[in-house]
Every structure is written in C-alpha cells, then in structure tokens.
Design a protein around this motif. Structure first.
Motif, PDB file in Angstrom:
ATOM      1  N   PHE A  87      -1.778   2.701  14.963  1.00  0.00           N
ATOM      2  CA  PHE A  87      -1.923   1.526  14.097  1.00  0.00           C
ATOM      3  C   PHE A  87      -1.721   1.919  12.631  1.00  0.00           C
ATOM      4  O   PHE A  87      -2.630   1.794  11.814  1.00  0.00           O
ATOM      5  CB  PHE A  87      -3.300   0.879  14.297  1.00  0.00           C
ATOM      6  CG  PHE A  87      -3.503   0.316  15.668  1.00  0.00           C
ATOM      7  CD1 PHE A  87      -3.111  -0.986  15.964  1.00  0.00           C
ATOM      8  CD2 PHE A  87      -4.059   1.093  16.667  1.00  0.00           C
ATOM      9  CE1 PHE A  87      -3.282  -1.507  17.242  1.00  0.00           C
ATOM     10  CE2 PHE A  87      -4.238   0.581  17.948  1.00  0.00           C
ATOM     11  CZ  PHE A  87      -3.847  -0.718  18.237  1.00  0.00           C
ATOM     12  N   LYS A 131      -2.911  -0.126   9.208  1.00  0.00           N
ATOM     13  CA  LYS A 131      -3.878  -1.152   9.575  1.00  0.00           C
ATOM     14  C   LYS A 131      -5.301  -0.676   9.288  1.00  0.00           C
ATOM     15  O   LYS A 131      -5.637   0.485   9.501  1.00  0.00           O
ATOM     16  CB  LYS A 131      -3.769  -1.490  11.068  1.00  0.00           C
ATOM     17  CG  LYS A 131      -2.449  -2.126  11.474  1.00  0.00           C
ATOM     18  CD  LYS A 131      -2.337  -3.547  10.941  1.00  0.00           C
ATOM     19  CE  LYS A 131      -1.083  -4.223  11.471  1.00  0.00           C
ATOM     20  NZ  LYS A 131      -0.945  -5.603  10.973  1.00  0.00           N
ATOM     21  N   ASP A 179      -4.171  -6.045  20.974  1.00  0.00           N
ATOM     22  CA  ASP A 179      -3.526  -4.737  20.908  1.00  0.00           C
ATOM     23  C   ASP A 179      -4.548  -3.610  20.800  1.00  0.00           C
ATOM     24  O   ASP A 179      -4.441  -2.594  21.491  1.00  0.00           O
ATOM     25  CB  ASP A 179      -2.563  -4.681  19.725  1.00  0.00           C
ATOM     26  CG  ASP A 179      -1.331  -5.542  19.936  1.00  0.00           C
ATOM     27  OD1 ASP A 179      -1.044  -5.880  21.107  1.00  0.00           O
ATOM     28  OD2 ASP A 179      -0.667  -5.880  18.946  1.00  0.00           O
ATOM     29  N   LEU A 180      -5.517  -3.771  19.903  1.00  0.00           N
ATOM     30  CA  LEU A 180      -6.528  -2.733  19.733  1.00  0.00           C
ATOM     31  C   LEU A 180      -7.412  -2.625  20.970  1.00  0.00           C
ATOM     32  O   LEU A 180      -7.735  -1.522  21.426  1.00  0.00           O
ATOM     33  CB  LEU A 180      -7.386  -3.018  18.499  1.00  0.00           C
ATOM     34  CG  LEU A 180      -8.463  -1.981  18.170  1.00  0.00           C
ATOM     35  CD1 LEU A 180      -7.866  -0.600  17.984  1.00  0.00           C
ATOM     36  CD2 LEU A 180      -9.236  -2.399  16.926  1.00  0.00           C
TER      37      LEU A 180
END
Length: 478
Positions: free
Chosen positions: A72, A75, A192-193
């Motif tokens: 990521f 982010k 997504d996480l």
C-alpha cells in the motif's frame, strides 16, 4: 477493515476515538470525601521504568508490517485493536484484540482496548509505524481511582509507552496524540486492506508454527483431563457442562482461554454440528463428540475433535461409523501436499463418505452419481460441512481471503489447516436404519504442509478406534 473519507487513508473497522459508553452506575456511585481526595495521590512508592526484553514475536511482526507497507505505497493505514464489548449493563466481555492488529504488532493477550496501529507514508517510500494506546494514568489524575474501566485502582497495572515500545520494537505514543490530529477521520470499509491482511496469514512463519504446536500440546492435556473426569461427568445431570468446564480450566491455567466455544455433544447432540448449549447428560453406551481448542497467550489456537465412547468401548455400529470417518480423514491426509488445491482434501474425504453410505444402502443413487457436482450431493445429508479450514490466530483463519487463494488455492509449505470429516445420523432421520440414528462422529486434526506432504500436529492424540479405547482405559476409564 475500513477507509476514511480521504482516499489516501485506509483503516480497519473499529474507530479508535469512538464515544465512551454512557455510565449506568451513577445511581450507586459513592461520593469521595475531602480527605480521600487530598491524600489519594500521595504515599505511593516510585514505579520503576522497566526495560523489558524484545519479545520473540517482534521481528516476525516487523516483517509482516514491511509486507503491508509494500502493498500500500503512499497510503495511510489504520489498524485498530478494537474496543471493549458490553456483556450486560457495565460488565464487559474479556477483551481480545482484532486478529490483524495482534498479527501486525505482536501485542497479543495483554494488548489494550482502543489501541491503534498507524502506518504513516514517507515521502521517499515506505511507512513509519506507530502504536497508539492509552498509557497508564498518573496517580495524580482522577482516572487512576475513579474510572472503573481503565483506572489502575480497579483493574490493576497497565502498560507504559516505553515498556511496550521496548517489548515490541515499535514506536509508541498516547492515543490522545492520534485522536487530536485526526478528528476528521470517517470510518467506512476497505476490502483491499481486509483481504491483504487475511491472505498474509495463509502461510505461517516459524513463530506462528511454534505457537500452534504449543496450543495443540495444551489442548491434548485438556482432552486427558476430560477423560480422567468422566465418572464425575456421567454422574451429573448436565454432564456436557462438566466436560466444558474441565476443558476450560486447562485452557485458562495453561493458556489464555478457549479458542472458541467448546462443543461437548453427547448422544444425539453429536449430530448437531455447532452444539454449544452443552446442557445434556452424558450417558454410558453413547458417544460424546468433543470439539475443543486452547488459545495460548499469543492468541494462536488449536481446533481438535475427538469422539469418545462414554463407556470406554465402541459398540459394533459405533465402531463401523467411527472407522469410516477415520478412513475419510486418512484419504484427506493422503492427498494433502504442496501443489494440490485446498479443495482436493475435501474431495478425497467425500469420496470415502459417499462410497460407504452407498454401500450401507443409505443413498437413492450410486456413489458416483452422488458425487456429481451438478446433480448429486445426496451423501451430504450425512456430512453437510466442509472438510478443512485454515487455522491460526483465528480458529477459522484467513476467512477474508479471496476464493482463488483459499478454497481454490494451491497448498504451500507452512499452511496450517484442519482435516475434519464426519458422519451425522440425526435421531429422527428416517432415511437411515434405527441402529444408526443418534450417532454422530467427527475426527479433527490440525496439520501443517511440509515440503512433501503434511505433518499432523495433533497426531499424538489417539485417533483410531483401538487407540481411543486404550487411551480411555489408560487415562481413567476401566
């Protein structure tokens, strides 16, 4: 997991700055007199600032954070531990941190509610990770003596920022520092996480494998305890509750707690897959299915099932059903190895189940027809559940992983999962002969994928019908 309104901030699904629960105990609160208020902050010995050693799991947690950071870039990631959950009025359930939080920090059974792990993106790439939590209050503050939820006068010593930083090898800060700069954080969901931190646990590292071995070892002792206490279990009108209590004592004495609600299902209750009411008698002549696992302090849990003859010996029909389930489990063991799909284990076990129930005349079709993916499934009446699930810091670990990574995924060394076929003939099922009705059998083991197959982590717990009978005789049933 969740994301804020800012597209560059990703967070989990529990807000760290959620409003406190309103007090419901003001009507019984005793006022503090002036003498108490004048002296409560004095007369205490100095609390030394300890420098605890780095925990064994800290380097592993750091490596996991590096993988999250790489996935990521740019982010801002927020991973809360979660908050206390109300049980009744002002009584809470025991706190257990969110699994992703524990996995990424290495802060496990002793973690603090409302803590937050934050990944701050760096201009030149990567992230700085900081663990925010509510440090213990100074004894000059009212929190120390007046707050029954977090005050040390009520709940005992709480961790200091420096001590936790030293143990985890992770920067720490007070939770107020996080909340003050992030009043605009709006929580929503980020798939997504959530998916990434779940799939990150599909392959276990050496620390995780050691903890799972420990959990299995303690669970094995819990099963020994239950067998040893069977005379007391049989004597009680709700013997299933005694089984549950005996196992829970081992889980609390040698671990953190149970990894999930114990299933102590005797007689026809064994045919109900998630029987956790545990309010029935345990009657000689019946089988008792015990599905139980100890969660150790690192939060890793075992998940093991054994089905025992209450009298110490199987009847002919019970043995026939039991050994069929073991045959199905062994078929799953035989195919499990690197390079095959996860679902292959289930398919191998189900071939045995279908063949045997067809052989016994329980199916309206042949075993081959029952196994047809589109038009079959008749045998699933007697085993409706899957044969395997991943295991780790959650009893059903990696549950948010994509299907192509889980059910249709390919086995790799270091994966840990269960193999747990069963047969369940409910007491009122008219499709089976009367002699089968009320018999429920499951055998569940925890395995780790090796370079050329699987290792049965729970293989030291007796599995065959003969071994079960010898075990019960040796440990406590004559």
């Amino acid at each position: 997991m969740s994301t804020s309104g800012d597209s560059d901030t990703i967070a989990t699904d529990t807000a760290a700055d959620a409003p406190a629960r309103p007090s419901t105990s003001t009507n019984r609160r005793q006022p503090y007199g002036g003498g108490f208020l004048e002296t409560i902050s004095t007369g205490w010995a100095e609390r030394p600032e300890l420098a605890p050693p780095l925990r064994a799991q800290a380097p592993f947690a750091a490596a996991r954070r590096e993988k999250v950071s790489a996935a990521f870039p740019g982010k801002r990631l927020v991973v809360p531990a979660g908050s206390l959950k109300q049980r009744s009025n002002d009584t809470d359930y025991p706190f257990r941190a969110h699994s992703a939080f524990a996995h990424l920090t290495g802060w496990e059974a002793d973690s603090e509610p409302d803590s937050v792990l934050v990944f701050e993106p760096l201009a030149d790439g990567g992230h700085d990770a900081t663990l925010y939590f509510r440090e213990r209050a100074d004894r000059t503050t009212s929190e120390f003596y007046a707050d029954a939820s977090i005050g040390e006068f009520w709940i005992g010593p709480r961790p200091a920022l420096g001590g936790v930083a030293g143990e985890l090898g992770l920067d720490t800060a007070h939770i107020d520092d996080f909340a003050a700069g992030d009043d605009d954080l709006v929580v929503g969901e980020d798939e997504d996480l959530t998916r990434f931190v779940s799939e990150l646990r599909l392959v276990k590292d050496s620390f995780e494998l050691a903890q799972l071995r420990l959990a299995v070892d303690v669970t094995a002792r819990g099963f020994d305890d239950v067998i040893r206490e069977l005379p007391r279990v049989i004597a009680h009108s709700r013997g299933e509750r005694i089984v549950e209590g005996v196992f829970h004592q081992r889980a609390r004495s040698d671990g953190n707690t149970v990894g999930y609600d114990t299933i102590a299902a005797s007689g026809p209750h064994a045919c109900y897959l998630h029987w956790t009411r545990n309010d029935g008698a345990v009657v000689p002549g019946d089988l008792i299915l015990i599905d139980a696992g100890v969660e150790v302090d690192s939060l890793y849990t075992a998940d093991i099932t054994r089905t025992l003859p209450v009298s110490g010996r199987f009847t002919d029909v019970q043995r026939k059903v039991y050994e069929t389930v073991r045959e199905a489990a062994d078929a799953g063991f035989a195919v499990a190895r690197p390079g095959v799909t996860f679902r292959s284990v289930h398919e191998a076990a189900m071939k045995v189940i279908a063949a045997r129930v067809a052989e016994w005349g329980l199916l309206p079709v042949t075993a081959e027809e029952a196994l047809d993916a589109e038009h079959g499934g008749h045998h699933r009446r007697y085993m409706v559940h899957g044969t395997s699930h991943h295991l780790g810091i959650d009893v059903h670990d990696c549950a948010q992983a994509r299907r192509e990574m889980y059910y249709d995924g390919v086995l790799e060394p270091g994966m840990v999962f269960t193999i747990e076929p069963g047969l369940y003939f409910q007491i009122d099922d008219l499709t089976v002969p009367e002699e089968y009705r009320g018999i429920g059998v499951r055998i569940e083991d925890d395995v780790v994928v090796t370079e050329d197959g699987v290792e049965n982590l729970s293989g030291g717990i007796p599995r065959t019908a003969d071994e079960i009978e010898e075990w019960m005789l040796r440990v406590g049933i004559s």
